[in-house]
Design an enzyme around this catalytic site. Structure first.
Site, PDB file in Angstrom:
ATOM      1  CB  VAL A  64      -3.465  12.107  15.532  1.00 54.23           C
ATOM      2  CG1 VAL A  64      -4.836  12.150  16.174  1.00 54.23           C
ATOM      3  CG2 VAL A  64      -3.568  12.072  14.013  1.00 54.23           C
ATOM      4  CG  ASN A  90     -10.634   6.079  11.163  1.00 51.94           C
ATOM      5  OD1 ASN A  90     -10.790   5.249  10.268  1.00 51.94           O
ATOM      6  ND2 ASN A  90     -11.041   7.343  11.035  1.00 51.94           N
ATOM      7  CB  SER A 143      -5.046  -0.064   3.572  1.00 51.30           C
ATOM      8  OG  SER A 143      -5.338  -0.141   2.191  1.00 51.30           O
ATOM      9  CE1 TYR A 156      -3.985   5.238   2.650  1.00 51.32           C
ATOM     10  CE2 TYR A 156      -3.966   3.238   1.317  1.00 51.32           C
ATOM     11  CZ  TYR A 156      -4.542   4.015   2.306  1.00 51.32           C
ATOM     12  OH  TYR A 156      -5.656   3.566   2.972  1.00 51.32           O
ATOM     13  CE  LYS A 160      -3.759   3.526   5.955  1.00 51.09           C
ATOM     14  NZ  LYS A 160      -4.313   3.922   7.268  1.00 51.09           N
ATOM     15  CB  ILE A 189     -14.388   1.748   2.435  1.00 53.42           C
ATOM     16  CG1 ILE A 189     -13.687   0.474   2.943  1.00 53.42           C
ATOM     17  CG2 ILE A 189     -15.614   2.071   3.285  1.00 53.42           C
ATOM     18  CD1 ILE A 189     -14.527  -0.784   2.881  1.00 53.42           C
TER      19      ILE A 189
END
Length: 248
Positions: A64, A90, A143, A156, A160, A189
């Site tokens: 992607v 996602n 996130s 990270y 986000k 999660i």
């Protein structure tokens, strides 16, 4: 009748975890699916389960972060289903590293997968929507890291935060054309991306007010709401799906 009957959704990173849960939830509500991931075998298994709901699927192994591959995926989805009504960005990766120890290669890769992919897929789909006057919906995976800091997660969290900002800009720019864009901010999660069992236990029993880890289905239900007409007057928002984490 399902809440997405007659619609087609493109979902990236759909082979496992949250992406898989979203794909199966959408299929249960009647959506045809254009699915992509680097894990083609896992993707095919998801597609087989989705098709048991009576919907059609298209699976493609796609990087992607590569424009040509994304363009091919969208073109094939259009040819197969006639239109794409909803997009769920996602696909994402995660790694732990101290700020001073993060390499150029690590930073470039996480930016490509977590940010550039959202830009590429959204841009290509929006161009299609503008040509055909489609009032589509984008759901981006941000996130809680977009709003709070974590040790050893600077790269990270940066990605986000960028996803959340990009979502707001898309919502503002294309709202007059009937295109909506929202993001979700999942908390902890229970997916293969999580670290040790010790951390899982600690978070569930001390940090999360609802006293459990989130399940992929918890996120999928919110994605369904944001992709459906039920959220028709909501755009530019980031919805926390965190069991109350942010209350701390």
């Amino acid at each position: 009748m399902g809440r997405l009957t007659g619609k087609t959704a493109l979902i990236t990173g759909a082979a496992q975890g949250i992406g898989r849960a979203i794909a199966l939830r959408f299929a249960a509500e009647g959506a045809n699916l254009a699915l992509c991931d680097l894990n083609l075998e896992g993707l095919r298994q998801v597609a087989m389960q989705a098709e048991e709901q009576g919907v059609k699927t298209l699976c493609r192994r796609t990087d992607v972060a590569a424009r040509a591959q994304v363009q091919s995926l969208v073109d094939e989805g259009m040819a197969e289903f006639g239109m794409i009504d909803a997009l769920v960005n996602n696909a994402g990766i995660f790694f732990n590293a101290p700020f001073e120890g993060t390499s150029d290669e690590q930073f470039d890769r996480i930016m490509a997968v977590n940010v550039k992919s959202v830009f590429l897929v959204s841009q290509i789909v929006i161009r299609h929507w503008l040509r055909h006057d489609i009032k589509g919906a984008i759901v981006n995976l941000a996130s809680i890291g977009a709003a709070v800091a974590f040790v050893d997660s600077s790269a990270y969290c940066t990605t986000k935060g960028a996803v959340a900002a990009m979502t707001r800009c898309i919502a503002l720019e294309y709202g007059p054309r009937g295109i909506r864009a929202n993001s979700m901010a999942p908390g902890i999660i229970d997916t293969p991306m999580l670290p040790s069992q010790e951390d899982k236990f600690r978070w569930a029993n001390t940090t999360i007010p609802l006293r459990r880890l989130g399940a992929p289905g918890d996120v999928a239900d919110v994605a369904l709401f944001l992709a459906s007409d039920e959220s028709r007057y909501i755009t530019g928002e980031m919805i926390f799906v965190d069991g109350g984490w942010m209350l701390n």
